[in-house]
Design a protein around this motif. Structure first.
Motif, PDB file in Angstrom:
ATOM      1  N   ASN A   1     -12.119  12.100   8.526  1.00  0.00           N
ATOM      2  CA  ASN A   1     -11.057  13.016   8.935  1.00  0.00           C
ATOM      3  C   ASN A   1      -9.905  13.120   7.943  1.00  0.00           C
ATOM      4  N   TYR A   2     -10.072  12.549   6.754  1.00  0.00           N
ATOM      5  CA  TYR A   2      -9.038  12.630   5.724  1.00  0.00           C
ATOM      6  C   TYR A   2      -9.673  12.953   4.378  1.00  0.00           C
ATOM      7  N   ASP A   3      -8.886  13.578   3.529  1.00  0.00           N
ATOM      8  CA  ASP A   3      -9.349  13.822   2.166  1.00  0.00           C
ATOM      9  C   ASP A   3      -9.466  12.519   1.393  1.00  0.00           C
ATOM     10  N   ALA A   4      -8.538  11.619   1.599  1.00  0.00           N
ATOM     11  CA  ALA A   4      -8.534  10.343   0.884  1.00  0.00           C
ATOM     12  C   ALA A   4      -8.092   9.239   1.829  1.00  0.00           C
ATOM     13  N   VAL A   5      -8.706   8.071   1.676  1.00  0.00           N
ATOM     14  CA  VAL A   5      -8.334   6.884   2.445  1.00  0.00           C
ATOM     15  C   VAL A   5      -8.017   5.778   1.449  1.00  0.00           C
ATOM     16  N   VAL A   6      -6.822   5.200   1.560  1.00  0.00           N
ATOM     17  CA  VAL A   6      -6.394   4.128   0.660  1.00  0.00           C
ATOM     18  C   VAL A   6      -6.354   2.823   1.442  1.00  0.00           C
ATOM     19  N   LEU A   7      -7.170   1.869   1.026  1.00  0.00           N
ATOM     20  CA  LEU A   7      -7.154   0.545   1.639  1.00  0.00           C
ATOM     21  C   LEU A   7      -6.060  -0.285   0.979  1.00  0.00           C
ATOM     22  N   ALA A   8      -5.087  -0.688   1.765  1.00  0.00           N
ATOM     23  CA  ALA A   8      -3.953  -1.461   1.246  1.00  0.00           C
ATOM     24  C   ALA A   8      -3.590  -2.565   2.223  1.00  0.00           C
ATOM     25  N   TYR A   9      -4.608  -3.152   2.849  1.00  0.00           N
ATOM     26  CA  TYR A   9      -4.341  -4.109   3.923  1.00  0.00           C
ATOM     27  C   TYR A   9      -4.237  -5.552   3.436  1.00  0.00           C
ATOM     28  N   GLY A  10      -4.316  -5.761   2.126  1.00  0.00           N
ATOM     29  CA  GLY A  10      -4.016  -7.063   1.562  1.00  0.00           C
ATOM     30  C   GLY A  10      -5.022  -8.143   1.888  1.00  0.00           C
ATOM     31  N   ALA A  11      -4.526  -9.374   2.001  1.00  0.00           N
ATOM     32  CA  ALA A  11      -5.354 -10.544   2.290  1.00  0.00           C
ATOM     33  C   ALA A  11      -4.708 -11.287   3.446  1.00  0.00           C
ATOM     34  N   GLU A  12      -5.349 -11.264   4.595  1.00  0.00           N
ATOM     35  CA  GLU A  12      -4.697 -11.758   5.808  1.00  0.00           C
ATOM     36  C   GLU A  12      -5.268 -13.071   6.338  1.00  0.00           C
ATOM     37  N   SER A  13      -6.119 -13.721   5.550  1.00  0.00           N
ATOM     38  CA  SER A  13      -6.671 -15.016   5.962  1.00  0.00           C
ATOM     39  C   SER A  13      -6.376 -16.049   4.883  1.00  0.00           C
ATOM     40  N   ASP A  14      -6.690 -17.307   5.191  1.00  0.00           N
ATOM     41  CA  ASP A  14      -6.466 -18.409   4.253  1.00  0.00           C
ATOM     42  C   ASP A  14      -7.759 -18.796   3.553  1.00  0.00           C
ATOM     43  N   LYS A  15      -7.645 -19.200   2.293  1.00  0.00           N
ATOM     44  CA  LYS A  15      -8.778 -19.817   1.635  1.00  0.00           C
ATOM     45  C   LYS A  15      -9.065 -21.166   2.284  1.00  0.00           C
ATOM     46  N   THR A  16     -10.318 -21.554   2.244  1.00  0.00           N
ATOM     47  CA  THR A  16     -10.716 -22.797   2.883  1.00  0.00           C
ATOM     48  C   THR A  16     -10.424 -23.983   1.982  1.00  0.00           C
TER      49      THR A  16
ATOM     50  N   ALA B   1     -18.882  -3.109  -1.603  1.00  0.00           N
ATOM     51  CA  ALA B   1     -17.845  -2.695  -2.541  1.00  0.00           C
ATOM     52  C   ALA B   1     -16.918  -3.839  -2.947  1.00  0.00           C
ATOM     53  N   TYR B   2     -17.115  -5.036  -2.343  1.00  0.00           N
ATOM     54  CA  TYR B   2     -16.266  -6.180  -2.659  1.00  0.00           C
ATOM     55  C   TYR B   2     -16.947  -7.093  -3.677  1.00  0.00           C
ATOM     56  N   ASN B   3     -16.154  -7.913  -4.361  1.00  0.00           N
ATOM     57  CA  ASN B   3     -16.737  -8.869  -5.292  1.00  0.00           C
ATOM     58  C   ASN B   3     -17.441  -9.982  -4.518  1.00  0.00           C
ATOM     59  N   SER B   4     -18.068 -10.902  -5.236  1.00  0.00           N
ATOM     60  CA  SER B   4     -18.915 -11.902  -4.581  1.00  0.00           C
ATOM     61  C   SER B   4     -18.149 -12.800  -3.624  1.00  0.00           C
ATOM     62  N   SER B   5     -16.871 -13.025  -3.887  1.00  0.00           N
ATOM     63  CA  SER B   5     -16.074 -13.863  -2.993  1.00  0.00           C
ATOM     64  C   SER B   5     -15.467 -13.060  -1.853  1.00  0.00           C
ATOM     65  N   GLY B   6     -15.657 -11.750  -1.864  1.00  0.00           N
ATOM     66  CA  GLY B   6     -15.091 -10.896  -0.833  1.00  0.00           C
ATOM     67  C   GLY B   6     -13.583 -10.797  -0.918  1.00  0.00           C
ATOM     68  N   ASN B   7     -13.027 -11.094  -2.078  1.00  0.00           N
ATOM     69  CA  ASN B   7     -11.582 -11.205  -2.203  1.00  0.00           C
ATOM     70  C   ASN B   7     -10.905  -9.958  -2.741  1.00  0.00           C
ATOM     71  N   ARG B   8     -11.674  -9.018  -3.265  1.00  0.00           N
ATOM     72  CA  ARG B   8     -11.095  -7.762  -3.741  1.00  0.00           C
ATOM     73  C   ARG B   8     -12.206  -6.725  -3.874  1.00  0.00           C
ATOM     74  N   LEU B   9     -11.793  -5.482  -4.005  1.00  0.00           N
ATOM     75  CA  LEU B   9     -12.735  -4.378  -4.121  1.00  0.00           C
ATOM     76  C   LEU B   9     -12.995  -4.013  -5.576  1.00  0.00           C
ATOM     77  N   PHE B  10     -14.225  -3.678  -5.901  1.00  0.00           N
ATOM     78  CA  PHE B  10     -14.519  -3.093  -7.195  1.00  0.00           C
ATOM     79  C   PHE B  10     -13.901  -1.696  -7.226  1.00  0.00           C
ATOM     80  N   HIS B  11     -13.316  -1.325  -8.345  1.00  0.00           N
ATOM     81  CA  HIS B  11     -12.641  -0.025  -8.394  1.00  0.00           C
ATOM     82  C   HIS B  11     -12.503   0.449  -9.833  1.00  0.00           C
ATOM     83  N   ASP B  12     -12.199   1.707  -9.981  1.00  0.00           N
ATOM     84  CA  ASP B  12     -11.879   2.298 -11.276  1.00  0.00           C
ATOM     85  C   ASP B  12     -10.492   2.924 -11.156  1.00  0.00           C
TER      86      ASP B  12
END
Length: 456
Positions: free
Chosen positions: A121-136, A372-383
């Motif tokens: 329902n949008y032309d563009a969606v920007v994910l900007a929700y950060g990191a909301e959990s703790d590393k183990t 679309a995330y890296n192997s640790s799930g900690n960020r998105l691949f992007h250009d």
């Protein structure tokens, strides 16, 4: 020949404004919205946030005695006041939230909206929700985590009034010793709040509830512990200096052999960065001062290096009473930021009536775009912020959970400019994509409110 059935060129999106959804209302989200609305006067922005209120870490993650860091919210208020902006709070996009699975405030559950519905329902969606959990933390792999051990992220959220953590009841009266595991700015914030005293905290925007709990605290000694050396620490010199100059608090320096490898390299102009040299000078100066004016009767803090927690030790009531650490050795250049450390086999036990774990943040991948995330799930691949068709990322979800608000601003601007340049450019985009392969002439003629396209 003229044909009214051919769609009109959208050179300035005159027929329909660009619609953008931003997921997350922290600095990354608001700076992205600001840049888009500034560069695209017709852009309409909807911002989704799982909390009822906006501003994310700038509201709930900044130490209460650092009000200047929150000045960015003045700009965010300007963005929110625009008629082209809409804030949609208490709404989680992409999956079940921490509220819904019971780890948050009881009875407080945001609405959940699937990501694919938003994207449709949008032309563009920007994910900007950060990191909301703790590393183990490895030490947390013991059978049970004792009471008195908690996330530094949760503790910061608690004293800042974050809705997710208001059910917490930190026990600061079980003894005099506390350990903060981690060498980032959040770790130093926790240590400073524990030692600052009521005279300082009473004049901040810390919550009344937190203030009353801290007023009864018996903690007098705080050790801030990291697994590598001073050159690998993530905290800033400003934060260290502020903690070292806390009124009425004694700084306990590390053993001389910790600083020795860095001092040996100090004269090498290429070995240490300017920031590393300043930190070393600060540590050395405070070490000399403390040897002359040592006062064991005052509250104290120390920066401990080359220690990695291996287990928490509890008393008969399962309350933490000590932390066991492995002594570490740097496996390479002691001044290299990326040098790793390995255990030496030596063990150190440190008394602790309270432990705060601050070893980093972890992103939670959204359902449907896990690839679309890296192997640790900690960020998105992007250009340059672009993740896929109509999907973008900004902030920690884009570059990993590091950096301060100023870095987030520039990062968000890059993503907004990518949205501007790449997404749904209509006829301009078709021409830019196909270039010289097109062999046609375009003429526009306004007839009332419609446009006609001539193709030869």
């Amino acid at each position: 020949m003229w044909s009214s059935e051919v769609p009109a060129p959208m050179t300035s999106r005159a027929l329909r404004p660009l619609s953008v959804a931003i997921i997350g209302s922290g600095p990354a989200g608001f700076y992205t919205a600001y840049r888009l609305m500034d560069r695209l006067p017709d852009a309409m922005v909807d911002m989704y946030e799982k909390l009822p209120v906006p501003f994310g870490l700038s509201r709930f993650g900044v130490a209460p005695d650092h009000p200047e860091v929150k000045n960015c919210q003045d700009k965010f208020d300007e963005v929110a006041a625009s008629t082209r902006f809409r804030f949609i709070g208490n709404t989680m996009v992409g999956g079940a939230s921490s509220f819904a699975n019971g780890s948050g405030t009881p009875g407080f559950k945001p609405n959940v909206v699937p990501l694919q519905v938003v994207r449709g329902n949008y032309d563009a969606v920007v994910l900007a929700y950060g990191a909301e959990s703790d590393k183990t933390l490895a030490a947390a792999a013991t059978t049970t985590t004792p009471t008195g051990v908690m996330s530094a992220r949760a503790f910061v959220g608690w004293y800042n009034g974050h809705p997710e953590f208001q059910h917490l009841e930190p026990d600061l009266t079980a003894g005099e010793h506390a350990v903060v595991v981690g060498h980032g700015n959040v770790a130093l914030d926790v240590a400073r709040v524990l030692l600052a005293g009521m005279v300082t905290l009473r004049h901040t925007d810390i919550t009344d509830r937190a203030l009353s709990v801290l007023a009864t605290s018996t903690i007098r000694n705080v050790r801030v512990v990291g697994r590598r050396g001073p050159a690998q620490a993530a905290f800033t010199n400003k934060e260290v200096r502020e903690l070292m100059t806390l009124p009425g608090v004694t700084y306990v320096p590390p053993p001389a052999d910790v600083l020795a490898p860095l001092l040996d390299r100090f004269q090498d102009k290429t070995a240490l960065s300017r920031s590393q040299k300043r930190l070393l000078q600060l540590l050395q100066k405070k070490q000399q001062e403390q040897q002359q004016h040592d006062d064991h009767r005052r509250p104290s803090f120390s920066l401990d290096f080359l220690l990695s927690p291996s287990q928490f030790i509890a008393d008969a009531d399962n309350h933490v009473q000590a932390v066991e650490f492995d002594r570490m050795h740097l496996d390479g250049d002691p001044v290299n930021k990326h040098t790793s450390a390995r255990p030496t086999g030596q063990i150190l036990q440190v008394p602790a009536a309270a432990v705060f774990v601050s070893v980093g943040y972890q992103t939670q991948p959204l359902a449907g775009i896990e690839h679309a995330y890296n192997s640790s799930g900690n960020r998105l691949f992007h250009d340059l912020g672009k993740v896929g068709s109509g999907l973008y990322a900004a902030g920690w979800i884009k570059r990993g959970p590091i950096g301060v608000i100023a870095e987030t601003m520039y990062d968000a601007f890059e993503t907004a400019d990518t949205v501007n340049d790449n997404d749904r450019r209509g006829w301009d985009g078709v021409q830019a994509t196909l270039g010289s392969a097109l062999n046609w002439h375009v003429a526009e003629r306004e007839l009332g409110k419609s446009h006609m396209l001539a193709v030869l």
